[in-house]
Design an enzyme around this catalytic site. Structure first.
Site, PDB file in Angstrom:
ATOM      1  CB  VAL A 301      -0.965  -0.004   1.201  1.00  0.00           C
ATOM      2  CG1 VAL A 301      -1.694   1.323   1.312  1.00  0.00           C
ATOM      3  CG2 VAL A 301      -1.955  -1.148   1.071  1.00  0.00           C
ATOM      4  CD  GLU A 306      -1.986   5.988  -2.202  1.00  0.00           C
ATOM      5  OE1 GLU A 306      -1.879   6.496  -1.081  1.00  0.00           O
ATOM      6  OE2 GLU A 306      -1.211   5.132  -2.632  1.00  0.00           O
ATOM      7  CG  ASP A 348      -2.171  27.161 -41.772  1.00  0.00           C
ATOM      8  OD1 ASP A 348      -1.625  26.433 -42.603  1.00  0.00           O
ATOM      9  OD2 ASP A 348      -3.142  26.808 -41.080  1.00  0.00           O
ATOM     10  CG  ASP A 643      -7.519  27.416 -41.775  1.00  0.00           C
ATOM     11  OD1 ASP A 643      -7.423  26.589 -42.701  1.00  0.00           O
ATOM     12  OD2 ASP A 643      -7.093  28.580 -41.853  1.00  0.00           O
ATOM     13  CD  GLU A 712       5.457   6.965   2.854  1.00  0.00           C
ATOM     14  OE1 GLU A 712       4.714   6.030   2.529  1.00  0.00           O
ATOM     15  OE2 GLU A 712       5.177   8.164   2.660  1.00  0.00           O
ATOM     16  CG  ASN A 748       1.092   6.468   1.460  1.00  0.00           C
ATOM     17  OD1 ASN A 748       1.689   6.755   0.436  1.00  0.00           O
ATOM     18  ND2 ASN A 748       1.446   5.467   2.232  1.00  0.00           N
ATOM     19  CB  THR A 751       2.866  13.328   2.687  1.00  0.00           C
ATOM     20  OG1 THR A 751       2.765  11.922   2.463  1.00  0.00           O
ATOM     21  CG2 THR A 751       3.182  13.596   4.144  1.00  0.00           C
TER      22      THR A 751
END
Length: 908
Positions: A301, A306, A348, A643, A712, A748, A751
């Protein structure tokens, strides 16, 4: 003739001479029709053979399949797995499912899916726009009688009757024409009306110059004519465009491809991580299987970013909003980032580099040359001679003639303030600058024709006398004059004076000016024939005009070149006009190529030419595609403007397709990635700067997110291994985790949430256009960034675990050690944001949203620590000496971070 014969006849024409190079009689014969059109029975047979005259929709795609396709992405699969893992924890003994985290992940996925679903109807809407442009009805000869029919019932062999204002329902070969002019801008992008005549033209004549053909979705603006239909529906030029749109697949942007690759790497990494943690703990520690599984789930996790889809989408969305404020409407969010890697712009000329408003620049009268200031339809301007203000009386006759011999007029509701042909509007504006009033009693008009190249208006403007005012090609006007006006006096038009006027015409034309001659005379009999009215006239002078460059374009072109972006002009104008405008805005017209020259080259020669040529003239949309493909074959990332309807395939194929918002067709807009709401080249420059800034923001976020997640994961992984060795008894059970799952999920959330989202609102760095464009092989995570992510992850691990184990040793309290590490991670991660931003010379105050996000994150952490919520998180309120411990670890982190970033720079 049978329906089979009709189909065979059509194929025979296609396989033989092109329609535009075959005599009209031969086309009629091959189509087995005549100038009186088809009979009702024959029409019915051919309608059954060819089908309705309409643009097909192609294969329909269900809304459900488009929606489900949004979730076929590796990173999506990883995120779904993370959500399921968050819930699966609750199935284990002693585990609690994390509904909040799972709900957040699934909400992000749903939001992204809905957004992608909305975006994926682009091609279908492009085809629908083509269908909606089709003429609602048409006038044809049926059994020799003029009949109005639904345009979908028109078939090859039908004879069309066209008048000014009619929409052309199909591709047709002219049989006769009387002053017929059509507006083909929807097909070719060129706004000037095209004169049509029923003659034969060369087989290799470009589409825009086939004067004997009219095409579906174009409009007759004046005159009339008769034409035989040669192609209908999907066989028309517009149908060919629809086919290319339907068969052109959108290529993913480099960033989309990289996000997909990143998802694969993360998914693989998470799987390897979980297996490694489970294996190591089962083999080397006394931890229970439940404890081992919980640690694995927690790390999985923590490792999954995520917030990545949400932050990327938000960053792109915020960037697109800033672009809208700068007149660039983004239709596909990923293209916002792609703009940052553009290294070539194919543009163009008309309306993008120029004002798209013809402006009189110079006037030649017998006796002197005058310059005219001001641009567009603004009536403020000066008439100067030898750089000094000039007397207006001298130029009043030629200005008055241009204003009276004119079918344009004021139109308060129009963006320009005028209606009518751009050339005639320019003449009205030049007269208005001198205060000339064109209001007269018009008696008669002799319309312009391509054969005579003249237009005459007879007007009563002085009592009962009638004056004929004529304008047209200078050579034709001079041929009809025998006198000229010099300082208000009539003098004979000698051969010497005629040559002087023609020399002035040549000088104007060499400067890319469009030149018209003007003459007048008193007319005794307003009903006399054209020859009588238009001969024996008094020559008044010349007016030279062009579509001037936009004032801001030269600076924008220079800025692009300074930013390492090549700029190429592709225009349908002649080479002289293209070169003149090119020089004014900063192009080098040396070696300019025409469309015909481009066609004669093989692919290798074209690829070499596009690296040195900056101006392509007399170019059709097909030529634009060839230039685009050659540049892309040379590994350039190309933004292309367009165009017209025929520009749609090129806009789809370009790395960034840019349509004109003012003069662009709906088809071009629907096929594009971005629409310029002001048709201004300078807006492209601004959009590229914004795109580069957005890429910077995405890179900051990825740097921040992955370095934090790496820290982490390493803290937990390495901490478990060290803890199992240093404190084997304490780390034998689930309660002895380095950080609990709820702590990791909270880190998570606070932060990766608000602070990360706020990064998307970061301003663009001031030096963004001083850098070269990113290479096609440069990734968001380059070598330097990868080194930084790993180094910072290690620094967080070293400093965080030092804090954890010293606290555990000194206090003997696992909960206190967890609390300090938990808080330390939140603090260093929000501080890490500013460390990353400092590389872009951005202060914290430059992004108020980030200030609010950081303060909110720190406030929420204090709320967890010092309120009853601490029981839910299994933490204790830190004492003052605990904050000293956190502060010491934090200072060590800052010092080591500086060293780590320096090392990453050297690695790169």
């Amino acid at each position: 003739m049978s329906t089979t014969d009709a189909g065979t006849a059509e194929r025979a024409v296609d396989e033989g001479e092109p329609f535009h190079s075959a005599p009209a009689e031969a086309v009629l014969d091959r189509l087995d029709t005549d100038e009186d059109g088809l009979s009702a029975d024959e029409h019915a047979a051919r309608l059954a053979e060819y089908g309705p005259n309409e643009i097909s929709r192609g294969e329909s795609v269900s809304a459900l399949s488009v929606f489900l396709a949004q979730f076929r992405d590796v990173l999506i699969y990883v995120l779904v797995a993370a959500a399921l893992l968050s819930l699966a924890v609750g199935l284990l003994p002693g585990g609690e499912p994390n509904y909040t985290d799972a709900a957040l992940i699934l909400l992000i996925l749903l939001a992204n899916g809905v957004f992608g679903f909305v975006q994926d109807y682009r091609a279908e809407r492009s085809i629908e726009a083509l269908r909606e442009m089709a003429a609602p009805d048409a006038t044809v000869l049926r059994d020799g009688e003029a009949t109005t029919v639904d345009a979908t019932e028109v078939v090859p062999g039908d004879v069309l009757l066209l008048e000014g204002g009619d929409a052309v329902p199909a591709d047709a070969r002219l049989l006769e024409a009387a002053g017929l002019e059509t507006n083909e801008s929807t097909l070719t992008g060129e706004s000037t009306a095209v004169s049509k005549a029923p003659g034969v033209v060369d087989p290799d004549t470009p589409l825009a110059e086939r004067s004997n053909m009219v095409y579906m979705n174009t409009t007759a603006v004046r005159g009339g004519g008769r034409a035989v239909v040669v192609r209908t529906g999907m066989d028309t030029e517009v149908g060919a465009v629809a086919t290319r749109i339907q068969t052109t697949e959108d290529q993913p942007t480099p960033f989309q491809a990289e996000v997909d690759s990143l998802g694969r790497r993360i998914g693989t990494g998470v799987l390897v991580l979980v297996v490694a943690v489970v294996a190591v703990q089962l083999l080397l520690t006394a931890a229970s299987p439940l404890s081992v599984l919980l640690v694995g789930v927690t790390l999985a996790v923590a490792a999954v970013p995520e917030g990545l889809p949400a932050v990327v989408t938000l960053t792109l969305a915020l960037g697109s909003q800033r672009m809208v404020r700068r007149n660039a409407l983004v239709r596909r969010l990923p293209v916002v980032e792609s703009l940052g890697s553009v290294d070539t712009i194919v543009t163009d000329k008309t309306g993008t580099l120029t004002e798209n408003r013809m402006t009189v620049r110079r006037i030649e009268i017998p006796g002197g040359t005058y310059t005219v200031t001001g641009a567009g339809t603004e009536t403020e301007g000066e008439f100067r001679r030898d750089d000094e203000p000039a007397e207006l009386a001298a130029v009043e006759p030629v200005l008055r003639c241009g204003a009276v011999c004119n079918n344009a007029g004021p139109a308060p509701d129009s963006p320009t303030g005028y209606r009518g042909d751009p050339t005639e509007v320019a003449l009205l504006v030049s007269a208005a600058k001198a205060g000339v009033d064109p209001e007269v009693e018009r008696v008669r008009e002799i319309a312009f024709s391509s054969e005579r190249r003249l237009m005459t208006v007879l007007a009563r403007d002085d009592g009962e006398e009638v004056t004929a005012y004529t304008k047209g090609a200078p050579e034709e006007v001079l041929d009809r004059c025998d006198r000229l006006l010099v300082d208000g006096e009539l003098r004979a038009l000698t051969e010497e004076r005629r040559e002087a006027a023609l020399a002035a015409n040549s000088a104007f034309a060499s400067d890319a000016l469009r030149v018209l001659g003007f003459a007048r005379k008193r007319v005794a009999d307003p009903d006399a024939d054209e020859e009588t009215v238009e001969n024996g006239m008094v020559f008044l002078g010349l007016q030279g005009m062009l579509d001037p460059p936009r004032e801001e374009v030269p600076g924008a072109v220079a800025d692009c070149r300074d930013a390492g972006i090549g700029v190429v002009m592709v225009t349908g104008d002649n080479a002289d006009t293209a070169a003149a405008i090119g020089r004014e805005v900063g192009f080098d017209p040396t070696g300019a190529l025409t469309g015909r020259e481009l066609e004669a080259m093989d692919e290798a020669t074209v690829r070499e030419a596009v690296e040195r040529v900056e101006v392509f003239a007399r170019a059709s949309p097909t030529h634009k595609v060839r230039v685009l493909e050659a540049l892309q074959a040379n590994d350039h990332s190309v933004a292309m403007t367009g165009d017209g309807v025929n520009d749609a395939p090129a806009l789809q194929s370009a790395d960034v397709g840019i349509a004109m918002g003012i003069r662009g067709t709906d088809v071009a807009k629907q096929a594009s990635d971005m629409v310029l709401q002001d048709d201004n080249f300078a807006t492209i420059r601004d959009a590229i700067a914004e795109g580069r800034g957005i890429f910077d923001n995405i890179r900051k976020f990825v740097n921040y997110l992955l370095s934090a997640n790496a820290g982490e994961v390493l803290v937990v992984f390495v901490g478990v291994l060290l803890g199992s060795v240093l404190f084997p008894t304490l780390f034998a059970g689930r309660e002895a985790l380095i950080l609990t799952p709820v702590m990791l999920l909270w880190v998570n959330l606070v932060t990766d949430g608000l602070p990360a989202l706020a990064l998307g609102a970061d301003p663009t760095a001031e030096d963004v256009l001083d850098r070269p464009p990113r290479g096609s092989d440069e990734h968001v995570i380059d070598r330097r960034l990868a080194a930084s992510i790993v180094a910072i992850g290690l620094v967080m691990t070293v400093t965080g675990l030092a804090l954890f184990f010293t606290t555990l040793t000194d206090t003997g309290s696992l909960v206190r050690a967890q609390t300090l590490l938990f808080t330390f991670l939140v603090v260093v991660e929000v501080v890490r944001i500013q460390v990353i931003r400092s590389r872009y010379d951005l202060s914290l105050a430059s992004n108020p949203w980030l200030v609010v996000a950081v303060l909110t994150t720190l406030g929420l952490q204090l709320l967890v620590l010092y309120t009853p919520l601490n029981a839910f998180f299994d933490v204790v309120a830190p004492a003052p000496d605990d904050w000293l411990r956190i502060g010491a670890a934090f200072l060590a982190f800052l010092v080591l971070t500086v060293l780590a970033e320096s090392l990453a720079d050297r690695v790169a």
